[in-house]
Design an enzyme around this catalytic site. Structure first.
Site, mmCIF file in Angstrom:
data_model
loop_
_atom_site.group_PDB
_atom_site.id
_atom_site.type_symbol
_atom_site.label_atom_id
_atom_site.label_comp_id
_atom_site.label_asym_id
_atom_site.label_seq_id
_atom_site.Cartn_x
_atom_site.Cartn_y
_atom_site.Cartn_z
ATOM 1 N N GLU A 1 -14.016 4.493 5.552
ATOM 2 C CA GLU A 1 -13.055 5.209 6.363
ATOM 3 C C GLU A 1 -13.565 5.515 7.870
ATOM 4 O O GLU A 1 -14.820 5.840 7.817
ATOM 5 C CB GLU A 1 -12.645 6.373 5.625
ATOM 6 C CG GLU A 1 -11.267 6.996 6.368
ATOM 7 C CD GLU A 1 -10.106 6.470 6.575
ATOM 8 O OE1 GLU A 1 -10.150 5.179 7.163
ATOM 9 O OE2 GLU A 1 -8.868 6.696 6.481
ATOM 10 N N ASN B 1 -8.960 -0.063 7.211
ATOM 11 C CA ASN B 1 -7.823 0.755 7.503
ATOM 12 C C ASN B 1 -7.427 0.533 8.786
ATOM 13 O O ASN B 1 -8.275 1.037 9.711
ATOM 14 C CB ASN B 1 -8.148 2.157 7.065
ATOM 15 C CG ASN B 1 -6.956 3.034 7.344
ATOM 16 O OD1 ASN B 1 -6.069 2.574 7.675
ATOM 17 N ND2 ASN B 1 -7.148 4.335 7.361
ATOM 18 N N GLU C 1 -11.156 9.570 -2.597
ATOM 19 C CA GLU C 1 -12.189 9.797 -1.488
ATOM 20 C C GLU C 1 -13.423 10.753 -1.765
ATOM 21 O O GLU C 1 -13.104 11.816 -2.735
ATOM 22 C CB GLU C 1 -11.456 10.163 -0.099
ATOM 23 C CG GLU C 1 -10.601 11.508 -0.214
ATOM 24 C CD GLU C 1 -9.679 11.271 0.585
ATOM 25 O OE1 GLU C 1 -9.319 12.132 1.276
ATOM 26 O OE2 GLU C 1 -8.668 10.493 0.393
ATOM 27 N N ARG D 1 -13.767 5.616 -1.633
ATOM 28 C CA ARG D 1 -13.640 5.574 -0.155
ATOM 29 C C ARG D 1 -14.588 6.845 0.273
ATOM 30 O O ARG D 1 -14.572 7.881 -0.389
ATOM 31 C CB ARG D 1 -12.055 6.124 0.200
ATOM 32 C CG ARG D 1 -11.793 6.725 1.731
ATOM 33 C CD ARG D 1 -10.522 7.159 1.927
ATOM 34 N NE ARG D 1 -10.580 8.337 3.050
ATOM 35 C CZ ARG D 1 -9.234 9.022 3.429
ATOM 36 N NH1 ARG D 1 -8.074 8.318 3.221
ATOM 37 N NH2 ARG D 1 -9.342 9.876 4.077
ATOM 38 N N ASP E 1 -6.037 10.371 -3.003
ATOM 39 C CA ASP E 1 -6.804 11.732 -2.250
ATOM 40 C C ASP E 1 -8.116 11.843 -3.211
ATOM 41 O O ASP E 1 -9.104 10.854 -3.391
ATOM 42 C CB ASP E 1 -6.053 12.775 -2.419
ATOM 43 C CG ASP E 1 -4.854 12.697 -1.205
ATOM 44 O OD1 ASP E 1 -4.547 11.940 -0.469
ATOM 45 O OD2 ASP E 1 -3.791 13.498 -1.350
ATOM 46 N N ASP F 1 -2.905 5.605 -2.859
ATOM 47 C CA ASP F 1 -4.118 6.711 -2.417
ATOM 48 C C ASP F 1 -3.994 7.917 -3.499
ATOM 49 O O ASP F 1 -2.948 8.211 -3.742
ATOM 50 C CB ASP F 1 -3.534 6.955 -0.833
ATOM 51 C CG ASP F 1 -4.794 8.261 -0.367
ATOM 52 O OD1 ASP F 1 -5.520 8.624 -1.289
ATOM 53 O OD2 ASP F 1 -4.429 8.460 0.851
ATOM 54 N N HIS G 1 -7.632 4.135 -4.565
ATOM 55 C CA HIS G 1 -8.789 4.574 -4.065
ATOM 56 C C HIS G 1 -8.926 6.170 -3.928
ATOM 57 O O HIS G 1 -7.843 6.677 -3.900
ATOM 58 C CB HIS G 1 -9.101 3.963 -2.690
ATOM 59 C CG HIS G 1 -7.883 4.428 -1.680
ATOM 60 N ND1 HIS G 1 -8.110 5.692 -0.961
ATOM 61 C CD2 HIS G 1 -6.782 3.863 -1.039
ATOM 62 C CE1 HIS G 1 -7.015 5.952 -0.070
ATOM 63 N NE2 HIS G 1 -6.353 4.547 -0.125
ATOM 64 N N CYS H 1 -6.531 14.113 6.864
ATOM 65 C CA CYS H 1 -6.515 12.748 7.306
ATOM 66 C C CYS H 1 -7.846 12.242 7.493
ATOM 67 O O CYS H 1 -8.730 12.925 8.261
ATOM 68 C CB CYS H 1 -5.478 12.632 8.358
ATOM 69 S SG CYS H 1 -5.324 10.982 9.311
ATOM 70 N N ASP I 1 -0.827 15.882 5.747
ATOM 71 C CA ASP I 1 -1.699 15.313 4.808
ATOM 72 C C ASP I 1 -2.956 16.180 4.779
ATOM 73 O O ASP I 1 -3.950 15.671 5.174
ATOM 74 C CB ASP I 1 -1.743 13.995 5.365
ATOM 75 C CG ASP I 1 -3.087 13.128 4.568
ATOM 76 O OD1 ASP I 1 -2.841 13.397 3.086
ATOM 77 O OD2 ASP I 1 -3.618 12.240 4.838
ATOM 78 N N TYR J 1 0.923 -1.028 0.048
ATOM 79 C CA TYR J 1 -0.064 -0.011 0.085
ATOM 80 C C TYR J 1 0.880 1.055 0.243
ATOM 81 O O TYR J 1 1.910 1.334 0.685
ATOM 82 C CB TYR J 1 -0.960 0.147 1.063
ATOM 83 C CG TYR J 1 -1.826 1.340 1.218
ATOM 84 C CD1 TYR J 1 -2.795 1.318 0.465
ATOM 85 C CD2 TYR J 1 -1.784 2.112 2.524
ATOM 86 C CE1 TYR J 1 -3.597 2.583 0.316
ATOM 87 C CE2 TYR J 1 -2.448 3.218 2.408
ATOM 88 C CZ TYR J 1 -3.505 3.619 1.334
ATOM 89 O OH TYR J 1 -4.098 4.525 1.403
#
Length: 298
Positions: free
Chosen positions: A191, A213, A118, A161, A91, A89, A116, A126, A62, A48
């Site tokens: 998440e 996660n 989101e 996500r 974002d 990721d 993924h 985060c 982040d 990952y």
């Protein structure tokens, strides 16, 4: 050796087969390619690449500072070195639908097996921090539809996500997940779930694979692999674990050197040169050039 010889297409095919096996797949986070090599050598099922880790590695928080170009380069260096599938990721997709399309094509070309995206408002934060802002469902649906159309390899997995648990509650979060699956998401990443009951509800609600996660110091209880398997979770990520381990060791080591003026007391905490060369398969390079590995390590 220099790069892994298994093609990205085969890695993606292997990932899909593994998802269909019903077994829980463990994806520790890698903060550089050498960590990815260790993850493979230790027998895990995948690698990952965390958005937080990529930002942290550049000395950034982040909160959406990284660019598509930066994360594609970072993740591709990790994906190319391992035979395992690599999940990254992205974002919020680095913009609107056209930006998402380009992002998917760039990371697919870079050799990733999955990503993924989101449903936070950009700039994001985060997933385990408070006061996250979520985009309307239709906006995320459009991005997922675009991502699904943009990919060229059907085995490239697009994960949706959702960060809506804290702000909208579990029922509305599940409604979002169902809409994301209908839009073309191959997997769902719920998440910051609060409990095992949350995961049970998600598993019951959607038919596609789901990801858990297990990040430290977050809102989710740290469930073990038996618990996750019993809940029907398909993939578990440990996104920042290796970076946190490394940074604590580095910080402690720097304190020791500053205090004692030498690293002598730290040697038993270090990876030896011999072990480093084993991880890197240094001796294999001798097949190309006998001048490379013409020495002995005590």
């Amino acid at each position: 050796m220099i790069t892994n010889q298994i093609s990205p297409y085969v890695k993606r095919e292997n990932f899909v087969k593994a998802l269909n096996s019903g077994k829980l797949l463990r994806f520790p986070g890698a903060y550089n390619p050498m960590v990815a090599m260790l993850i493979e050598q230790k027998g895990f099922e995948g690698v990952y690449v965390s958005g937080a880790v990529m930002a942290n590695s550049m000395g950034l928080p982040d909160i959406g500072f990284t660019t598509m170009t930066e994360v594609c380069l970072f993740a591709s260096q990790i994906a190319r070195i391992t035979a395992l599938p690599t999940l990254m990721d992205i974002d919020t997709g680095f913009g609107e639908s056209m930006n998402v399309a380009r992002c998917i094509q760039e990371i697919e070309h870079a050799g990733l097996s999955a990503c993924h995206m989101e449903d936070q408002v950009n700039p994001k934060r985060c997933g385990h921090l408070d006061n996250k802002t979520i985009v309307p469902v239709n906006e995320m649906v459009q991005k997922i539809q675009t991502a699904a159309k943009a990919k060229s390899d059907p085995n490239f997995m697009i994960m949706a996500r959702t960060d809506a648990r804290a702000s909208e509650g579990l029922e509305k979060t599940i409604d979002r997940m169902k809409a994301y699956v209908d839009a073309g998401a191959d997997m769902i990443f719920p998440e910051a779930m609060y409990s095992e009951a949350d995961f049970e509800a998600v598993r019951k609600a959607v038919s596609v694979p789901i990801l858990a996660n297990m990040t430290e110091f977050g809102k989710s209880k740290l469930l073990n692999t038996t618990q996750l398997s019993n809940l029907g979770v398909n993939v578990v990520i440990y996104p920042v674990t290796t970076q946190r381990l490394a940074m604590k060791a580095v910080e402690d080591g720097l304190d020791t050197i500053k205090e004692k003026g030498t690293q002598e007391d730290l040697l038993d905490k270090m990876q030896t040169r011999k072990r480093l060369y084993e991880v890197l398969k240094y001796e294999d390079y001798n097949a190309f050039d006998s001048q490379i590995y013409n020495f002995k390590l005590e």
